[in-house]
Scaffold this motif. Structure first.
Motif, PDB file in Angstrom:
ATOM      1  N   ARG A 288      -0.433   1.079   0.883  1.00 11.39           N
ATOM      2  CA  ARG A 288      -0.103   0.751   2.267  1.00 11.39           C
ATOM      3  C   ARG A 288      -0.275  -0.742   2.554  1.00 11.39           C
ATOM      4  O   ARG A 288       0.501  -1.325   3.306  1.00 11.39           O
ATOM      5  CB  ARG A 288      -0.969   1.564   3.221  1.00 11.39           C
ATOM      6  N   ALA A 313       2.898   4.738   2.292  1.00 12.03           N
ATOM      7  CA  ALA A 313       3.706   3.526   2.405  1.00 12.03           C
ATOM      8  C   ALA A 313       5.143   3.836   2.014  1.00 12.03           C
ATOM      9  O   ALA A 313       5.399   4.607   1.089  1.00 12.03           O
ATOM     10  CB  ALA A 313       3.144   2.434   1.512  1.00 12.03           C
ATOM     11  N   THR A 314       6.077   3.227   2.726  1.00 12.85           N
ATOM     12  CA  THR A 314       7.495   3.351   2.395  1.00 12.85           C
ATOM     13  C   THR A 314       7.953   2.060   1.735  1.00 12.85           C
ATOM     14  O   THR A 314       7.337   1.000   1.930  1.00 12.85           O
ATOM     15  CB  THR A 314       8.332   3.619   3.657  1.00 12.85           C
ATOM     16  N   SER A 317       8.271  -0.844   4.111  1.00 12.87           N
ATOM     17  CA  SER A 317       7.222  -0.997   5.118  1.00 12.87           C
ATOM     18  C   SER A 317       6.641  -2.409   5.077  1.00 12.87           C
ATOM     19  O   SER A 317       6.527  -3.026   4.017  1.00 12.87           O
ATOM     20  CB  SER A 317       6.111   0.034   4.901  1.00 12.87           C
ATOM     21  N   ASP A 318       6.266  -2.930   6.241  1.00 18.15           N
ATOM     22  CA  ASP A 318       5.665  -4.249   6.372  1.00 18.15           C
ATOM     23  C   ASP A 318       4.154  -4.084   6.381  1.00 18.15           C
ATOM     24  O   ASP A 318       3.605  -3.450   7.283  1.00 18.15           O
ATOM     25  CB  ASP A 318       6.149  -4.899   7.671  1.00 18.15           C
ATOM     26  N   HIS A 321       2.543  -5.193   9.682  1.00 17.79           N
ATOM     27  CA  HIS A 321       2.842  -4.251  10.760  1.00 17.79           C
ATOM     28  C   HIS A 321       2.000  -2.988  10.607  1.00 17.79           C
ATOM     29  O   HIS A 321       1.439  -2.463  11.590  1.00 17.79           O
ATOM     30  CB  HIS A 321       4.332  -3.899  10.742  1.00 17.79           C
ATOM     31  N   GLY A 322       1.877  -2.491   9.364  1.00 21.42           N
ATOM     32  CA  GLY A 322       1.078  -1.292   9.142  1.00 21.42           C
ATOM     33  C   GLY A 322      -0.387  -1.504   9.448  1.00 21.42           C
ATOM     34  O   GLY A 322      -1.042  -0.648  10.068  1.00 21.42           O
TER      35      GLY A 322
END
Length: 520
Positions: A288, A313-314, A317-318, A321-322
């Motif tokens: 993540r 986590a994708t 994904s930032d 931001h996460g």
């Protein structure tokens, strides 16, 4: 002894400066004198040529300083420097932000910077472009490099934040140049009044110095170019999110930390037992955080006592931001509201009093909320490292706060705090920063100026040369574009001191004087 504030003494000072215009330093001194005269008189005054014209200008200055002690003291200080000879800029100290305690990896990047800093001088600017996504530590790398004990920069390390990721948020070149010159010890009255002359003056001041210049949050070569110099002792580090064309610089990429280095950073921040106890959740946390030092630092406190369910986590994904979203979910409603609302104001920095006025909260309570947000890494404390109560958003976190505010607004006309817009009083809607077409909002309380700007002196010029600030009750504030600064009003509506000098002005105007001091 001649009174330094008498007409004769003032005229003598004007004559002394005017007689030294044979070189560039003398021309700059003459131009600075014009700025001092303009600030005292309160408007543009043509430069004198003949002795009688110099006496006319001296009388204008005298009429203002004889009844104003502040202006008299300002003129006396200026006159003493003229009689004492040139006042070279003082040796600068370090003006870099405070470095971080645990700095992990980045050995190759540090070597690249060291090679550029120590290469043989050949007329090319010593220039490096450090670039990396938000939260990857590109700014921290530049600051860490400059904060190490070194003999390369005995004249100091200076720093300027260029304002972010786009032309709309960038600080203008004149403001940044003045910030850098102040860090070099140059007084405002010694700087050229014309913005287009400041770049040349900065290069002149840096020509024989050994300096490190860090330009943070740049977005284009055109934005950076006014600050570049080929002086052999100056090393400029430009920090940006992505590399951009047009800059002949050594490119230093800053990417994500490896899992090994990420675990080492978590271990340094916490301890070995904490990391070992979180072994089951560690892989998902590392995924993540995506190798972002910012996200890892934000997650370190939750490592041994997780309060949120693990999130997957994708690929797109930032990490910043996460991490901000994880921290946001743990906020109290009051802190969350403040976090959202202050992001809607495009202010470079603010304190508890400003935030309290903007959100309608008590400043004492707001101070506690701001401190809590900073402890959770949702706000950054003063870049200067001093406890002056100022806070600012890092760009990636501001983007999250703005997106969160918009998300909270969606659905049934809700405002950022979840209250129906129609049920909220107009004054409260204005304080919450809601955007309603056709609603003319009252001017919000103005924020603090960017760090590094000194207190604005009474009578400071606002004639388009330094129009980024506006004065009021000895405080300084950036001027919001949608509100008119009183000092920018047209001469027929502004409060000036023209009337007492009307007769003398007519004589000066008819004397065929040059329009600008310095004759440039």
């Amino acid at each position: 002894m001649l009174d330094p504030t008498s007409v004769a003494a003032i005229s003598a000072v004007l004559g002394a400066v005017g007689s030294g215009m044979a070189n560039e330093a003398g021309k700059w001194a003459w131009e600075s004198t014009g700025g001092v005269v303009r600030r005292i008189v309160g408007r543009e005054v043509p430069a004198p040529v003949a002795p009688e014209e110099r006496d006319d200008v001296a009388r204008m200055v005298y009429e203002q300083i004889r009844t104003n002690q502040q202006l008299a003291a300002s003129w006396s200080a200026f006159a003493s420097r003229v009689h004492g000879g040139p006042n070279p800029a003082r040796a600068a100290q370090s003006h870099l932000p405070a470095s971080i305690r645990f700095f992990t990896d980045r050995k190759e990047a540090m070597k690249q910077l060291q090679r550029e800093a120590t290469r043989r001088a050949d007329g090319r600017p010593r220039l490096a472009l450090v670039h990396g996504p938000n939260g990857m530590g590109s700014s921290a790398l530049a600051v860490h490099f400059g904060s190490r004990p070194t003999r390369l920069y005995p004249d100091g390390q200076i720093y300027a934040d260029l304002g972010g990721g786009g032309a709309g948020s960038a600080r203008d070149a004149g403001t940044v140049l003045r910030t850098l010159l102040r860090q070099l010890g140059v007084r405002d009255e010694e700087m050229p009044t014309a913005t287009d002359r400041l770049g040349e003056f900065f290069r002149h001041c840096a020509a024989d110095r050994k300096l490190l210049v860090v330009l943070d949050h740049a977005h284009s070569a055109a934005q950076v170019r006014p600050f570049l110099t080929s002086a052999p002792g100056v090393f400029t580090i430009v920090v940006a999110r992505t590399p951009f064309p047009g800059l002949d610089a050594v490119r230093v990429p800053v990417g994500p930390l490896t899992d090994k280095d990420a675990v080492r950073l978590l271990t340094d921040i916490t301890d070995k037992s904490t990391v070992a106890a979180a072994r089951a959740t560690l892989p998902s946390l590392l995924a993540r955080c995506g190798g972002s030092p910012y996200a890892l630092r934000a997650a370190a406190d939750r490592l041994c006592a997780p309060t949120l369910p693990p999130r997957q986590a994708t690929p797109d994904s930032d990490p910043v931001h996460g991490a901000a979203e994880d921290s946001y979910q743990l906020l109290t409603p009051e802190s969350a509201k403040l976090y959202r609302l202050m992001a809607l104001r495009s202010w470079p920095a603010f304190d508890a009093a400003t935030a309290g006025r903007a959100t309608g909260q008590d400043p004492a309570v707001t101070a506690q909320l701001l401190a809590d947000l900073a402890d959770r890494m949702l706000l950054e404390r003063s870049r200067s490292g001093t406890d002056n109560g100022r806070y600012h958003y890092r760009p990636g976190v501001r983007a999250h706060a703005e997106a969160t505010a918009i998300r909270e607004e969606q659905g049934r006309g809700l405002g950022p705090d979840g209250v129906q817009t129609e049920q909220r009083p107009r004054r409260e809607r204005i304080a919450h920063g809601d955007r309603h077409p056709g609603l003319k909002m009252d001017p919000p309380p103005l924020p603090l100026a960017p760090e590094g700007d000194p207190p604005v002196q009474l009578g400071r010029d606002h004639g388009g040369n330094d129009g980024d600030q506006c004065i009021g009750n000895s405080h300084r504030y950036p001027v919001a574009e949608q509100y008119e600064c009183p000092a920018r009003r047209k001469p027929d509506t502004a409060t000036t001191h023209d009337e007492p000098h009307k007769g003398r002005d007519e004589r000066v105007k008819g004397a065929r004087l040059p329009a600008r001091w310095g004759g440039h």
